[in-house]
Write an enzyme that holds these catalytic residues in place. Structure first.
Site, PDB file in Angstrom:
ATOM      1  N   ARG A 123      33.797  40.097  33.836  1.00 36.50           N
ATOM      2  CA  ARG A 123      33.996  39.142  32.747  1.00 36.50           C
ATOM      3  C   ARG A 123      33.070  37.938  32.949  1.00 36.50           C
ATOM      4  NH1 ARG A 123      35.938  42.416  30.078  1.00 36.50           N
ATOM      5  NH2 ARG A 123      38.021  42.540  29.203  1.00 36.50           N
ATOM      6  N   HIS A 145      27.782  43.208  26.498  1.00 38.07           N
ATOM      7  CA  HIS A 145      29.184  43.554  26.797  1.00 38.07           C
ATOM      8  C   HIS A 145      29.529  44.955  26.280  1.00 38.07           C
ATOM      9  CE1 HIS A 145      33.566  42.009  27.436  1.00 38.07           C
ATOM     10  NE2 HIS A 145      33.466  43.311  27.648  1.00 38.07           N
TER      11      HIS A 145
HETATM   12  P1  NDP Z   1      42.028  47.137  38.011  1.00 35.86           P
HETATM   13  O1  NDP Z   1      43.187  46.262  37.702  1.00 35.86           O
HETATM   14  O2  NDP Z   1      42.261  48.591  38.191  1.00 35.86           O
HETATM   15  O3  NDP Z   1      41.295  46.627  39.332  1.00 35.86           O
HETATM   16  C1  NDP Z   1      41.087  45.288  39.589  1.00 35.86           C
HETATM   17  C2  NDP Z   1      40.558  45.159  41.006  1.00 35.86           C
HETATM   18  O4  NDP Z   1      40.272  43.767  41.246  1.00 35.86           O
HETATM   19  C3  NDP Z   1      41.588  45.586  42.064  1.00 35.86           C
HETATM   20  O5  NDP Z   1      40.944  46.210  43.144  1.00 35.86           O
HETATM   21  C4  NDP Z   1      42.170  44.251  42.510  1.00 35.86           C
HETATM   22  O6  NDP Z   1      42.683  44.230  43.829  1.00 35.86           O
HETATM   23  C5  NDP Z   1      40.949  43.365  42.428  1.00 35.86           C
HETATM   24  N1  NDP Z   1      41.344  41.961  42.356  1.00 35.86           N
HETATM   25  C6  NDP Z   1      42.073  41.333  41.401  1.00 35.86           C
HETATM   26  N2  NDP Z   1      42.259  40.047  41.719  1.00 35.86           N
HETATM   27  C7  NDP Z   1      41.647  39.855  42.907  1.00 35.86           C
HETATM   28  C8  NDP Z   1      41.490  38.742  43.751  1.00 35.86           C
HETATM   29  N3  NDP Z   1      42.036  37.553  43.469  1.00 35.86           N
HETATM   30  N4  NDP Z   1      40.798  38.905  44.904  1.00 35.86           N
HETATM   31  C9  NDP Z   1      40.271  40.107  45.226  1.00 35.86           C
HETATM   32  N5  NDP Z   1      40.374  41.215  44.448  1.00 35.86           N
HETATM   33  C10 NDP Z   1      41.050  41.081  43.307  1.00 35.86           C
HETATM   34  O7  NDP Z   1      40.961  46.874  36.861  1.00 35.86           O
HETATM   35  P2  NDP Z   1      39.811  47.850  36.331  1.00 35.86           P
HETATM   36  O8  NDP Z   1      39.067  48.354  37.503  1.00 35.86           O
HETATM   37  O9  NDP Z   1      40.372  48.836  35.391  1.00 35.86           O
HETATM   38  O10 NDP Z   1      38.914  46.827  35.468  1.00 35.86           O
HETATM   39  C11 NDP Z   1      38.326  45.708  36.065  1.00 35.86           C
HETATM   40  C12 NDP Z   1      37.764  44.772  35.022  1.00 35.86           C
HETATM   41  O11 NDP Z   1      36.590  45.305  34.440  1.00 35.86           O
HETATM   42  C13 NDP Z   1      38.646  44.505  33.798  1.00 35.86           C
HETATM   43  O12 NDP Z   1      39.663  43.583  34.091  1.00 35.86           O
HETATM   44  C14 NDP Z   1      37.653  43.968  32.790  1.00 35.86           C
HETATM   45  O13 NDP Z   1      37.542  42.563  32.911  1.00 35.86           O
HETATM   46  C15 NDP Z   1      36.349  44.619  33.219  1.00 35.86           C
HETATM   47  N6  NDP Z   1      35.853  45.574  32.218  1.00 35.86           N
HETATM   48  C16 NDP Z   1      34.638  45.328  31.625  1.00 35.86           C
HETATM   49  C17 NDP Z   1      34.117  46.227  30.722  1.00 35.86           C
HETATM   50  C18 NDP Z   1      32.761  46.026  30.126  1.00 35.86           C
HETATM   51  O14 NDP Z   1      32.380  46.782  29.219  1.00 35.86           O
HETATM   52  N7  NDP Z   1      31.984  45.084  30.615  1.00 35.86           N
HETATM   53  C19 NDP Z   1      34.852  47.447  30.330  1.00 35.86           C
HETATM   54  C20 NDP Z   1      36.098  47.608  31.025  1.00 35.86           C
HETATM   55  C21 NDP Z   1      36.576  46.684  31.920  1.00 35.86           C
HETATM   56  P3  NDP Z   1      43.911  45.185  44.257  1.00 35.86           P
HETATM   57  O15 NDP Z   1      43.303  46.569  44.344  1.00 35.86           O
HETATM   58  O16 NDP Z   1      44.321  44.667  45.567  1.00 35.86           O
HETATM   59  O17 NDP Z   1      44.945  45.055  43.176  1.00 35.86           O
HETATM   60  C1  OXD Z   2      37.426  46.067  28.559  1.00 39.03           C
HETATM   61  C2  OXD Z   2      36.140  45.659  27.974  1.00 39.03           C
HETATM   62  O1  OXD Z   2      38.112  45.233  29.160  1.00 39.03           O
HETATM   63  O2  OXD Z   2      35.573  46.438  27.160  1.00 39.03           O
HETATM   64  O3  OXD Z   2      37.776  47.264  28.444  1.00 39.03           O
HETATM   65  O4  OXD Z   2      35.633  44.593  28.310  1.00 39.03           O
END
Ligand code: NDP
Ligand code: OXD
Length: 314
Positions: A229, A277
């Site tokens: 993000r 994005h």
């Molecule tokens: P998940 O919730 O599956 O994974 C999030 C990861 O981030 C986990 O490993 C989590 O740790 C870690 N995390 C969260 N907070 C912290 C912190 N404070 N310190 C360290 N690690 C942290 O999310 P997804 O993998 O499904 O998606 C991730 C992000 O990708 C979405 O939230 C979105 O913002 C972005 N995204 C962007 C897209 C784009 O087109 N650019 C498309 C889809 C998603 P833990 O494993 O310990 O819970």
């Molecule tokens: C998502 C994105 O969060 O597209 O899936 O950014």
């Protein structure tokens, strides 16, 4: 029983049509059309206008059309219904394509060769490092980060990941929490960011963090790939780090302000690859079916899957 489709920036009608064909026994209404608020049991949202889901007394679940839910939690009038996010192999595969593509673009200096071609310049470089000499660090070892990490490792990169809690992923060195961050950054040449935007992660990509990345890597400086993000990044710090050589290059799919304004300095930089994005788009055919199935399962008494922890923000 009505399903409300509340989107902005995406084609609401395409999604509404898809849901109508999947749930022919329901009313599916798009925001802006007339509907009875008491009949709405489910809402699907992508960046709905704040307050648009307030005053729905029978709302049982809110489905995010993306994996990220910061767009929902930003709405201080969001009803207290469970929030379900997307976890889907199509979306995950698309994100890994983006991450592997951009890691390889930087490894193989592709932006430089594209620029050389424009000038009809044959400048072969005999000192290309191979993937196994380059350390990639994936911030966020969730659904997307784990798949990307595995696929980067298949390409030969030396991959580590960082998460909030300890995670085990075969073939990936893992670090966690504030205590693990320094060691993780110190062994990272390409930093891939797949974190959610939460109170704990906002602005985490800043000058201090960049200065802790490895400076002795084979790429001649650390590279940032952010597909998480825009709110994770301090954009002035990225520009300064690029100017000062603390970062060598960046691929940015997400920005503080989207669409990226025409006067943003990122557009013109040769050391930055800008994408709009769309690292992993939510494809209606892949995503709508999953939500329709969740609604049917929920009504048959099964628990909702992929429910977000509102306190953690992801
Ligand atoms: P998940 O919730 O599956 O994974 C999030 C990861 O981030 C986990 O490993 C989590 O740790 C870690 N995390 C969260 N907070 C912290 C912190 N404070 N310190 C360290 N690690 C942290 O999310 P997804 O993998 O499904 O998606 C991730 C992000 O990708 C979405 O939230 C979105 O913002 C972005 N995204 C962007 C897209 C784009 O087109 N650019 C498309 C889809 C998603 P833990 O494993 O310990 O819970
Ligand atoms: C998502 C994105 O969060 O597209 O899936 O950014």
């Amino acid at each position: 029983m009505t399903l409300l489709v509340a989107l902005s920036g995406w084609d609401c009608e395409v999604w509404a049509e898809r849901f109508r064909s999947l749930l022919p026994d329901r009313d599916v209404v798009a925001l802006g059309e007339p509907f009875d608020r008491r009949e709405v049991h489910y809402a699907v949202s992508w960046k709905h206008p704040p307050g648009a889901l307030a005053g729905l007394p029978n709302l049982a679940a809110i489905f995010s059309l993306g994996a990220g839910v910061d767009h929902l939690l930003n709405d201080d009038r969001l009803p207290d219904a469970p929030i379900v996010r997307i976890v889907d192999p199509d979306l995950t595969g698309r994100m890994s394509e983006y991450v592997v593509l951009h890691a390889l673009m930087h490894l193989r200096q592709q932006p430089r060769y594209i620029a050389q071609q424009r000038k009809a310049l044959w400048d072969d470089d005999r000192f290309q490092p191979s993937a196994r000499e380059v350390r990639v660090g994936v911030m966020g070892l969730g659904e997307l980060g784990r798949d990307a990490a595995r696929k980067l490792a298949i390409m030969g990169f030396d991959v580590a990941g960082w998460s909030r809690r300890p995670r085990q992923v075969d073939g990936i060195a893992s670090y966690s929490g504030a205590d693990g961050l320094d060691a993780f950054l110190a062994r990272t040449d390409i930093l891939v960011v797949l974190l959610p935007l939460t109170d704990a992660t906002r602005g985490i990509l800043n000058e201090d963090l960049f200065s802790r990345l490895a400076q002795d890597g084979r790429l001649g400086g650390p590279v940032l790939i952010n597909a998480g993000r825009g709110g994770l990044q301090n954009e002035a710090d990225i520009l300064r780090a690029l100017d000062e050589g603390k970062l060598k290059a960046a691929s940015l799919d997400v920005f503080v302000e989207e669409p990226l304004p025409p006067d943003s300095p990122f557009w013109a930089r040769e050391d930055v690859i800008v994408t709009p994005h769309n690292a992993a788009m939510s494809a209606p055919d892949a995503i709508a079916g999953q939500i329709a199935q969740q609604i049917r399962n929920f009504e048959a008494g099964e628990p909702l899957l992929n429910v977000v922890d509102r306190a953690l923000g992801y």
